[in-house]
Design an enzyme around this catalytic site. Sequence first.
Site, PDB file in Angstrom:
ATOM      1  CB  THR A 244      -6.797  -5.127   1.233  1.00 46.83           C
ATOM      2  OG1 THR A 244      -7.029  -6.373   1.887  1.00 46.83           O
ATOM      3  CG2 THR A 244      -5.770  -5.346   0.129  1.00 46.83           C
TER       4      THR A 244
ATOM      5  CG  ASN B 295      -2.544  -2.312   5.602  1.00 45.89           C
ATOM      6  OD1 ASN B 295      -1.622  -2.085   6.380  1.00 45.89           O
ATOM      7  ND2 ASN B 295      -3.730  -2.720   6.030  1.00 45.89           N
ATOM      8  CD  GLU B 296      -3.492  -1.213  -3.548  1.00 41.16           C
ATOM      9  OE1 GLU B 296      -3.049  -1.793  -4.557  1.00 41.16           O
ATOM     10  OE2 GLU B 296      -4.721  -1.074  -3.356  1.00 41.16           O
ATOM     11  NE  ARG B 297      -7.053   3.831  -1.413  1.00 44.87           N
ATOM     12  CZ  ARG B 297      -8.350   3.610  -1.228  1.00 44.87           C
ATOM     13  NH1 ARG B 297      -8.872   3.706  -0.023  1.00 44.87           N
ATOM     14  NH2 ARG B 297      -9.118   3.272  -2.244  1.00 44.87           N
TER      15      ARG B 297
ATOM     16  CG  LEU C 129       1.341   1.272  -3.298  1.00 43.65           C
ATOM     17  CD1 LEU C 129       0.177   1.043  -4.247  1.00 43.65           C
ATOM     18  CD2 LEU C 129       2.635   0.755  -3.899  1.00 43.65           C
TER      19      LEU C 129
END
Length: 483
Positions: free
Chosen positions: A248, A251-253, A256
């Site tokens: 998670t 994928n967030e980094r 963003l």
Amino acid sequence: MTDSTTATKTADHSERTEGTFDPTRDTGADEILSDLRAWLGANWDPDLTVGEWWERLGLAGWSSPGLPENAYGKSMARADTVLVAQEIAKFGALGAPAGLGLLLAAPTIAAHGTQEQIDHYVREIVTGQKAWCQLFSEPQAGSDLAGLQTKAVRDGDEWVINGQKVWTSGGQYADLGMLLARTDPDVPKHAGISYFAFEMRQEGVDVRPLREMTGHALFNEVFLTDARVANSALIGGVNNGWTAANTTLMNERAGLGSGGGNAAGGDSAPPGTVLGALTRRAGDFVEGGSVSGGRRSGAGNGNGNGNGNGESGGSSGASGVFSIMRGGPGLLIRVAQKNGASKDAGVRQDLVRLYTLSELGRFNALRLKAVKEQGGDIPGLANVSKLAMSQIVRLTRDLGLQIIGPSGMLHAYDADDKASLAQATGDPFAGGITEMALFAQAPSIYGGTDQIQKNIIGERVLGLPKEPNNDRVTPFSQLPKNA
């Protein structure tokens, strides 16, 4: 070449390329976009409901084409998924459901869930049926996420959840949450965590919005008191939550970061059951949709998407902020040219600097795609991109306030205030620029602070020694904790 000429050429170039991936640089993109245009021509109908349209889009693999094929995707590289989203907007169709479900939950469940979980949860995400939030951070577990204290205790076929989460984006609108909870306190802290697909709409869940200085309430604190989650909603197995959580976070980094082409916010219909968009007409959410029924002919708006040049700076809510974050220098260039700030050589130089940083993010995304197509990877690039985005946002903040001058001391907190501010300043984008300035402190914190990104690069990429501690061998129950 003079500074003025350089800034003008940068402005002209940003009209064409800013925030987009140029398909001419990737021969494989032409075939992808040709297939997509043919599919859109046969399937887009602005008179469908949002739910009906997203059902078509999601089950055809176009909502999140970066997902594997067994998870309602097309196994595309991230760079190509950006192209797909831009082409859908350019065609005039409603884009995929925005939010943390598509950005974070779907790829995590696709990687760690069973096929049954994929068919249940990911299907609902790509078709926009359910909206998700992220239940990770706690008052005493932010950067030290593995120190979380929310408990999950097994009770037959369910788990009973007690604890508190904070900085939960969109929690007030979410149907489900990605929940990290401690299932075994008697092993080291990273080893005793589990990852659940948690139902938010139940007794025992108290969501309290946290209003920020922008005037919005993107974040929430969530209190969990004897809430319940089915054992079948356990993603990746008991005590394997840290592995799923890292997927998670990765994928967030990536999403963003600069060049990521994705964000939790954006201009689209809101997914899920809470805000009621699923039964509304899809064409009402696209430019011109309420008048002409959407641009089914495929005539674009010239910039690849509704806000590809950052021109929704005057829009309300989070979407305006994220649009400016993604938009690069285009909006600021136009405002500077209009109010005369572009005559300042320092402003022109910083505009070029901002454009360069945005382009570097784009090139890095293309570089990663090329390496992955050869079976390789670029370790740490997601962390570098996240750091670059923090730099871009800070520069956008400082430069935006410099360009609009004294107007930067004024801010609008609702639609009426925005209209009054635009009238008083003569600048419809002033409100968006000040909102970005107020919001700019957040990106260097959420998704992992800049300091955490640097630690990861140092330890996992460069192989530097970790700070000495014993938290990876000592049972969590024996570690000192804040009261």
